[in-house]
Design an enzyme around this catalytic site. Sequence first.
Site, PDB file in Angstrom:
ATOM      1  N   ASP A 168     -46.457 -23.790 -12.705  1.00 22.51           N
ATOM      2  CA  ASP A 168     -45.719 -24.871 -13.351  1.00 22.51           C
ATOM      3  C   ASP A 168     -44.224 -24.747 -13.063  1.00 22.51           C
ATOM      4  O   ASP A 168     -43.721 -23.662 -12.730  1.00 22.51           O
ATOM      5  CB  ASP A 168     -45.980 -24.837 -14.860  1.00 22.51           C
ATOM      6  N   ASP A 185     -45.814 -34.362 -15.080  1.00 25.06           N
ATOM      7  CA  ASP A 185     -45.971 -34.820 -16.454  1.00 25.06           C
ATOM      8  C   ASP A 185     -45.799 -36.337 -16.554  1.00 25.06           C
ATOM      9  O   ASP A 185     -44.868 -36.851 -17.190  1.00 25.06           O
ATOM     10  CB  ASP A 185     -44.979 -34.098 -17.359  1.00 25.06           C
ATOM     11  N   GLU A 189     -40.095 -26.525  -9.308  1.00 24.01           N
ATOM     12  CA  GLU A 189     -39.107 -27.321  -8.563  1.00 24.01           C
ATOM     13  C   GLU A 189     -37.900 -26.519  -8.033  1.00 24.01           C
ATOM     14  O   GLU A 189     -37.472 -26.843  -6.917  1.00 24.01           O
ATOM     15  CB  GLU A 189     -38.607 -28.475  -9.430  1.00 24.01           C
TER      16      GLU A 189
END
Length: 965
Positions: free
Chosen positions: A573, A650, A576
């Site tokens: 997760d 998300d 980035e």
Amino acid sequence: MGFNFNEIFMIASLKKCVAPILTVLLACTLFFSVAAQDSGPGYRVTAKGVTVIPARQQGGVSEVQLEVITEKIIRVVAKPRQQLPERPTLSVLENLPATPAFQTENSDAVVKLKTASLIAAVDKNSGQVSFTDLNGKTILAEDPAGRQIQPAVFEGQPLYSVTQTFLSQPAEGYYGLGQHQDDLFDYRNQQVKLWQNNTEVAVPFLVSSNRYGILWDNYSLTTAGNLRAYQPLSALQLTAKTGEKGWLTASYANNRNHPDQVALTRAESVIDIPYLNDSKRILPADFKVAEGQVAWEGKISTAMEGMQQLRFTYAGYIKCYIDGQLMLDRWRQAWNPGSGVVDLDWKKDSQHDIRIEWIPDGGESYLTCRWLPPTTAQAPSTFGFSSEAGRQLDYYFVYGSSIDEVIGGYRLLTGKAPIVPRWALGFWQSRERYKTQDEILSTVKTFREKKIPLDNIVLDWSYWKQADWGSQEFDASRFPNPDSMIKVLHQQYKTRFMISVWPKFYEGIKAYEDFRAKGWLYPRNIADRQRDWIAQGYISTFYDAFNPAARQGFWNLIHDKLYTKGVDAWWMDASEPDILSNVDPGRRKDQMVGVHLGTAAEFLNAYPLQNAKGIYEGQRGVDPDKRVFLLTRSGFLGSQRYGATIWSGDIASRWTDMKAQISAGLNFSLSGLPYWTMDIGGFSVEKRFEQPNATDKKEWQELMTRWFQFGAFAPLFRSHGQFPYREIYNTANEGEPAYNSMLYYNKLRYRLLPYIYSLAGEAWLHDKTLMRALVMDFPDDETARQVGDQFLLGPSLLVNPVYTYGATERNVYLPSGGWFELETGKFLTGGQTIKAAAPYERLPLYVRAGSILPTGPALLYSDEKKADPVTLNIYAGADADFTLYEDDGLHYQYEKGAYTTISFHYDEASRTLTIGDRNGSFPEMLKNRIFRIRVTRPDQPKPLVFDDASDRSVRYSGKQQTIKL
């Protein structure tokens, strides 16, 4: 000319005895080199291509290099006058094929480089590069004035900003560029920001409908496509609601239930609240953000004619009306803004009513509205790339006879896509989040009791103690026996276990102190004392994935704490890296200062690639034969070679967001990475669905059902999201339409595993793509090139998701050829758009005429039983081919040839099926098996059924057979 004066000095020092002569020779060499550069163009042939020194060294360029990679791949490098040391390659492989044969041809105007498949030419005056086929037809040409290399400085280091534009061909479509949420498919005349963010994945590889691709080898913040800058709203001619020119009327109401009760009005000509903390600075102090609503009203116009755009980013509810027509209606949670584009084809000097309504979501809110002017009639149609930091301009031109071949070129450059474990192609259940091991076990137990097929259960974040993020340790009060829990999942329930791991560390925990002492952490977020959103907030940072030692250290941590307990797969997760959500690019770069390889600006977008590399190489280092599976929230050029599947982040739980996932997944697949997935049902949920009334519950069930139908045909099939719980039985009761439909498509997915797993084999063997935009198979069909809400799963299945609430039909474009309804076998002629029936429990599915669709037995999990018998569903009307791929499903022995392929060919004229010899072997293969054969013909429709007697049944032991049908 690229002389290395340090080397010259060393040579002179070693040859002191001839120093005077050498000095004269060097002086003459430099003089004549400069004189040649000043007096006219020059070039030289190298072992790998050609280098041209343009006469007009415009745009900061001193030389242009063409390097032959293959006969269809050419690397183009434009070097600045002051050259910098080359950076390490992260995306493009170092060991590329040997340079093939090529020829060069020099004329007064151009230097041409010719391979067996194409011609690349460099204009000796301007340095412009163009590509043609062997007959001289233009494939791609740079814009003659479209190259710029400009000095830039980051963290005190000299670098360059680099830009290259290209001339567009008429009706050419552009695809790829990663995954984005604007619900755009063809990027012609569109602009794409390549910057890793939650729901936005930056992959600088663009594919043209004209069967070529451009791999832009740069890791920095990049703009792609239409490079014209978006303008503030004030660049338009604005008129207030009351008639004054120069602004819109902004009305602020402090009670969103009574928006007519305006608390204050302001003249506003700019709507620009883009990043964290901006709303506190920009919104009126008297405006109650958590309770209020804003409306901007007036008129807008421009003297420029043509297609132009308003682009919004938003959190909360946003509506945009133009001339009374609702053009945009979106919602997104406050901490993760969304984006949307409104296309406006306007006449010159036409004036239009505008109303923008905004209901913020929480105290921290975001909204921007910017305008992209139309292209002037005099300007050529172009597209390009512009990056803020690099050492040279560097791209690869990839040519092919098909888009599949172009993607094959991408994977040759950046790496093959390993085959995912077979279980990963089954169904995964997840939610945000299972809080105890009892919740995990009881969920899987319920799936098994209800006989709902399942292969993987996922444990999302916060399984650690609240203050221990980054420890990778289970909270013993909620997960007292994680080893035993995983053992029960494996042995009793035959279910795999995936766990979430973040590159994030809370200040003060042992892992943080260990990493900090070794210099493996980014220090800025700690120095800023920036707190996250957990409880009272904790101070944290991320590890530096560009540091090989830090990558190994991170793997060692999750290996010791998690992998040794039996974890099967990794959910990576915030990769980035999302150190702090919704900050501007400058803040992100500040947070990453200290990148091991150089400046944060230069390497910004490559973090997810390096993060995946560490875990992939780490697991293969300790367990070299077990397939690595990574699910990561972001990816980059080359992520596929590390076994990474990317999911769309998300996203919101709305119909518009569901629709946007279709084009997002298609463009991601066209970027060369074959494995993609999304949260079925969307991640973030409007409050009205959390405790729904009867009306909202009905909509939620239908949204989940339609999304589930779509998800069953995505490359990876997984349900995840915030409350309401996402399990089938928590969405609807047994016997209800939603439950029945989701169970039907779950079971159908498992029936199709022989087909889907063969597609995975083709992705590795032949660089094919699972989720296929129609443009891939019908590139000459102008309609197909624009279809971004349908797709093919493999070569045969046409999938048409239903994304409108209450719809019972949808428009479906059937490309040329013939098509069969999957469920009924009804035949339809292609080359037309139809109104397809889409009752609540079904989505329109079609099979291409000339297909062989293998299906297998009913399964509760992927390796419950062998794929025997396999039914060969032949859809006649044209010749058909399919290759069944099989291996052990879990290990990497296929890399050494331990797999089998069986080819099937149906000949329409003779109505015969040829089952080819079995090629290859592996220890677990079925030596003897049964193939059932069912034929559906245009004049003999057959419904899709399983386990029937079929038309024919043949025993097969590995030798070729021909069967008359």
